[in-house]
Design a protein around this motif. Structure first.
Motif, mmCIF file in Angstrom:
data_model
loop_
_atom_site.group_PDB
_atom_site.id
_atom_site.type_symbol
_atom_site.label_atom_id
_atom_site.label_comp_id
_atom_site.label_asym_id
_atom_site.label_seq_id
_atom_site.Cartn_x
_atom_site.Cartn_y
_atom_site.Cartn_z
ATOM 1 N N VAL A 91 58.259 76.693 10.693
ATOM 2 C CA VAL A 91 58.903 77.383 11.807
ATOM 3 C C VAL A 91 58.508 78.851 11.747
ATOM 4 N N ASP A 92 58.050 79.386 12.875
ATOM 5 C CA ASP A 92 57.635 80.781 12.934
ATOM 6 C C ASP A 92 58.705 81.592 13.662
ATOM 7 N N ASP A 93 59.463 82.368 12.896
ATOM 8 C CA ASP A 93 60.538 83.182 13.468
ATOM 9 C C ASP A 93 60.110 84.622 13.691
ATOM 10 N N THR A 94 58.813 84.918 13.577
ATOM 11 C CA THR A 94 58.379 86.309 13.587
ATOM 12 C C THR A 94 58.805 87.033 14.857
ATOM 13 N N LEU A 95 58.572 86.425 16.015
ATOM 14 C CA LEU A 95 58.922 87.090 17.260
ATOM 15 C C LEU A 95 60.435 87.268 17.375
ATOM 16 N N GLN A 96 61.204 86.289 16.897
ATOM 17 C CA GLN A 96 62.657 86.442 16.891
ATOM 18 C C GLN A 96 63.084 87.620 16.019
ATOM 19 N N LEU A 97 62.372 87.808 14.910
ATOM 20 C CA LEU A 97 62.695 88.937 14.039
ATOM 21 C C LEU A 97 62.404 90.267 14.729
ATOM 22 N N TYR A 98 61.353 90.304 15.537
ATOM 23 C CA TYR A 98 61.075 91.517 16.297
ATOM 24 C C TYR A 98 62.253 91.850 17.210
ATOM 25 N N PHE A 99 62.805 90.823 17.853
ATOM 26 C CA PHE A 99 63.948 91.062 18.740
ATOM 27 C C PHE A 99 65.207 91.417 17.953
ATOM 28 N N LEU A 100 65.358 90.836 16.767
ATOM 29 C CA LEU A 100 66.502 91.203 15.938
ATOM 30 C C LEU A 100 66.428 92.676 15.561
ATOM 31 N N CYS A 101 65.246 93.126 15.173
ATOM 32 C CA CYS A 101 65.085 94.527 14.789
ATOM 33 C C CYS A 101 65.248 95.467 15.990
ATOM 34 N N ALA A 102 65.061 94.935 17.200
ATOM 35 C CA ALA A 102 65.242 95.742 18.402
ATOM 36 C C ALA A 102 66.668 95.627 18.928
ATOM 37 N N HIS A 103 67.602 95.397 18.035
ATOM 38 C CA HIS A 103 69.001 95.184 18.400
ATOM 39 C C HIS A 103 69.565 96.389 19.166
ATOM 40 N N PRO A 104 70.430 96.135 20.170
ATOM 41 C CA PRO A 104 70.969 97.247 20.978
ATOM 42 C C PRO A 104 71.742 98.292 20.174
ATOM 43 N N SER A 105 72.206 97.946 18.986
ATOM 44 C CA SER A 105 72.952 98.928 18.187
ATOM 45 C C SER A 105 72.054 99.996 17.589
ATOM 46 N N PRO A 157 70.384 89.555 21.399
ATOM 47 C CA PRO A 157 68.989 89.873 21.704
ATOM 48 C C PRO A 157 68.730 91.361 21.771
ATOM 49 N N GLY A 158 67.508 91.738 21.445
ATOM 50 C CA GLY A 158 67.124 93.132 21.498
ATOM 51 C C GLY A 158 66.451 93.475 22.815
ATOM 52 N N ASP A 159 65.863 94.646 22.851
ATOM 53 C CA ASP A 159 65.284 95.195 24.071
ATOM 54 C C ASP A 159 63.797 94.876 24.144
ATOM 55 N N VAL A 160 63.359 94.315 25.279
ATOM 56 C CA VAL A 160 61.953 93.934 25.444
ATOM 57 C C VAL A 160 61.047 95.161 25.330
ATOM 58 N N ALA A 161 61.436 96.267 25.945
ATOM 59 C CA ALA A 161 60.598 97.464 25.902
ATOM 60 C C ALA A 161 60.376 97.940 24.470
ATOM 61 N N THR A 162 61.411 97.843 23.621
ATOM 62 C CA THR A 162 61.270 98.255 22.225
ATOM 63 C C THR A 162 60.341 97.307 21.480
ATOM 64 N N VAL A 163 60.477 96.006 21.741
ATOM 65 C CA VAL A 163 59.592 95.026 21.099
ATOM 66 C C VAL A 163 58.145 95.286 21.496
ATOM 67 N N LEU A 164 57.900 95.591 22.759
ATOM 68 C CA LEU A 164 56.542 95.899 23.204
ATOM 69 C C LEU A 164 56.001 97.126 22.494
ATOM 70 N N ARG A 165 56.841 98.153 22.333
ATOM 71 C CA ARG A 165 56.402 99.361 21.626
ATOM 72 C C ARG A 165 56.020 99.046 20.187
ATOM 73 N N VAL A 166 56.802 98.188 19.535
ATOM 74 C CA VAL A 166 56.492 97.818 18.152
ATOM 75 C C VAL A 166 55.180 97.045 18.091
ATOM 76 N N LEU A 167 55.012 96.075 18.956
ATOM 77 C CA LEU A 167 53.781 95.286 18.961
ATOM 78 C C LEU A 167 52.560 96.183 19.191
ATOM 79 N N TYR A 168 52.713 97.154 20.068
ATOM 80 C CA TYR A 168 51.621 98.089 20.353
ATOM 81 C C TYR A 168 51.260 98.903 19.110
ATOM 82 N N LEU A 169 52.262 99.393 18.395
ATOM 83 C CA LEU A 169 51.999 100.171 17.191
ATOM 84 C C LEU A 169 51.419 99.316 16.072
#
Length: 382
Positions: A91-105, A157-169
């Motif tokens: 099971v690949d949870d990597t993308l889910q972890l990206y969203f967890l780290c982009a948590h609204p808090s 769920p976290g923020d899509v824009a933040t996940v995109l920024r992380v993927l870009y970096l």
């Protein structure tokens, strides 16, 4: 020791621990301890199932930490259940972890830093360099972020824009840094594009594909950087370019322009030119104007100055550069290039040497040093 294998397995193991009930901060610490143990043990005794080995060791480290922490006694039902032996589930949870780290808090900056460290595999030093802050400051930011998300679950769920920024970096670090993470960033962005209908996700995927298409031509056999103008365009991956252009055109057709789509449009114009002389620099400047409007980024304006120098001449480029902060990364290198284009070789050589001393990595420093030496030799040969 296969460092690439360990970095690839790390987010998968982290995801397994979190799904089994470990809070994120404790799980991340346990995985890091398991990786250290793997570096120590594997060279002499490599496991048949590397991921299963890491899961087992990381879970035991988590158990030890959880049992020792009185504040976590509420987790006793969880920590008493050790996973069954055998291969770990695929099971690949990597993308889910990206969203967890982009948590609204978390603030976007903290979310990006945490993801790059815990899931992206970058060091605190690499992240600090990307954000132009001291390493100690970034370490504190990451520690605070880990405390904030302690106990958070995947149902927040976290923020899509933040996940995109992380993927870009992550992609940029893989594209130009010490660790090859570019292919992993593309894989995760493909997953995200398949999961949600979002024009900026498509824009980021197109940008990655268009940049990755040029990767084979970016370095010489000795590892030296090859500037875009000097690259062998026959080595560019035309399949990736075609895919990137198709993805970009579909995104632009939705008329919801974002910064990644604008960047991808610039990359597409470079990719579309058969030779550097045929590059449509006027249109590239127009896209940089759009990008500057969207981001108000000084780095974008720095790159725009280069494009202006190509479209309208080096003195126009220097005029555009004059309004920017000279402390910007690569500002000195851009000034050197524009002065060389303007025929001022003495100033250009001096600036190339100065830029080399400021370079963020060895390959770039060597390239700039060679540029300075080339101009000095040219001047002596006159």
């Amino acid at each position: 020791m296969d460092e690439v294998l360990l970095r690839g397995l790390s987010p998968q193991v982290l995801g397994i621990l979190v799904r089994r009930g470990a809070d994120f901060a404790a799980a991340e610490d346990a995985v890091q301890e398991a990786l250290v143990e793997a570096v120590r043990v594997w060279p002499a005794d490599p496991p048949r199932d590397p991921k299963g080995w890491l899961v087992t060791v990381a879970w035991r480290r988590f158990l030890d930490a959880a049992r020792a922490d009185v504040a976590r006694r509420r987790r006793e039902d969880v920590v008493d259940e050790e996973p069954a032996p055998g291969p770990a589930p695929a099971v690949d949870d990597t993308l889910q972890l990206y969203f967890l780290c982009a948590h609204p808090s978390l603030t976007p900056a903290s979310a990006v830093a945490l993801t790059l460290r815990a899931v992206g595999g970058l060091t605190t030093r690499q992240i600090a360099q990307a954000y132009l802050v001291p390493e100690a400051t970034m370490a504190q930011r990451i520690s605070r972020a880990k405390r904030t998300v302690s106990g958070v679950r995947f149902d927040q769920p976290g923020d899509v824009a933040t996940v995109l920024r992380v993927l870009y970096l992550v992609f940029n670090e893989g594209y130009a840094g010490d660790v090859d993470l570019a292919a992993e960033a593309i894989r995760l962005t493909r997953q995200l594009a398949a999961a949600i209908d979002h024009p900026e996700v498509a824009g980021l995927l197109a940008l990655m594909l268009l940049h990755h298409a040029r990767r084979a031509a970016r370095t010489a056999p000795d590892g030296a950087l090859v500037p875009l103008a000097a690259q062998d365009r026959g080595r560019w991956d035309t399949t990736l370019i075609a895919e990137g252009v198709d993805v970009l055109q579909a995104a632009l057709a939705r008329d919801r322009l974002g910064e990644f789509q604008a960047q991808a449009a610039i990359a597409a114009l470079h990719a579309d030119a058969p030779t550097v002389e045929e590059t449509d620099w006027v249109q590239i400047v127009e896209w940089y104007d759009e990008l500057a409007r969207l981001t108000d980024s000084p780095v974008v304006r720095l790159n725009r100055a280069v494009a202006v120098g190509e479209a309208d001449g080096p003195r126009a480029g220097l005029a555009a550069l004059a309004g920017l902060d000279a402390s910007l990364p690569r500002h000195t290198a851009v000034a050197a290039y524009l002065h060389e284009r303007d025929g001022d070789l003495a100033t250009a050589a001096r600036l190339y040497a100065e830029a080399a001393r400021k370079a963020p990595n060895l390959a770039e420093r060597d390239h700039l040093t060679r540029q300075a030496a080339r101009l000095n030799n040219t001047r002596r040969g006159r």
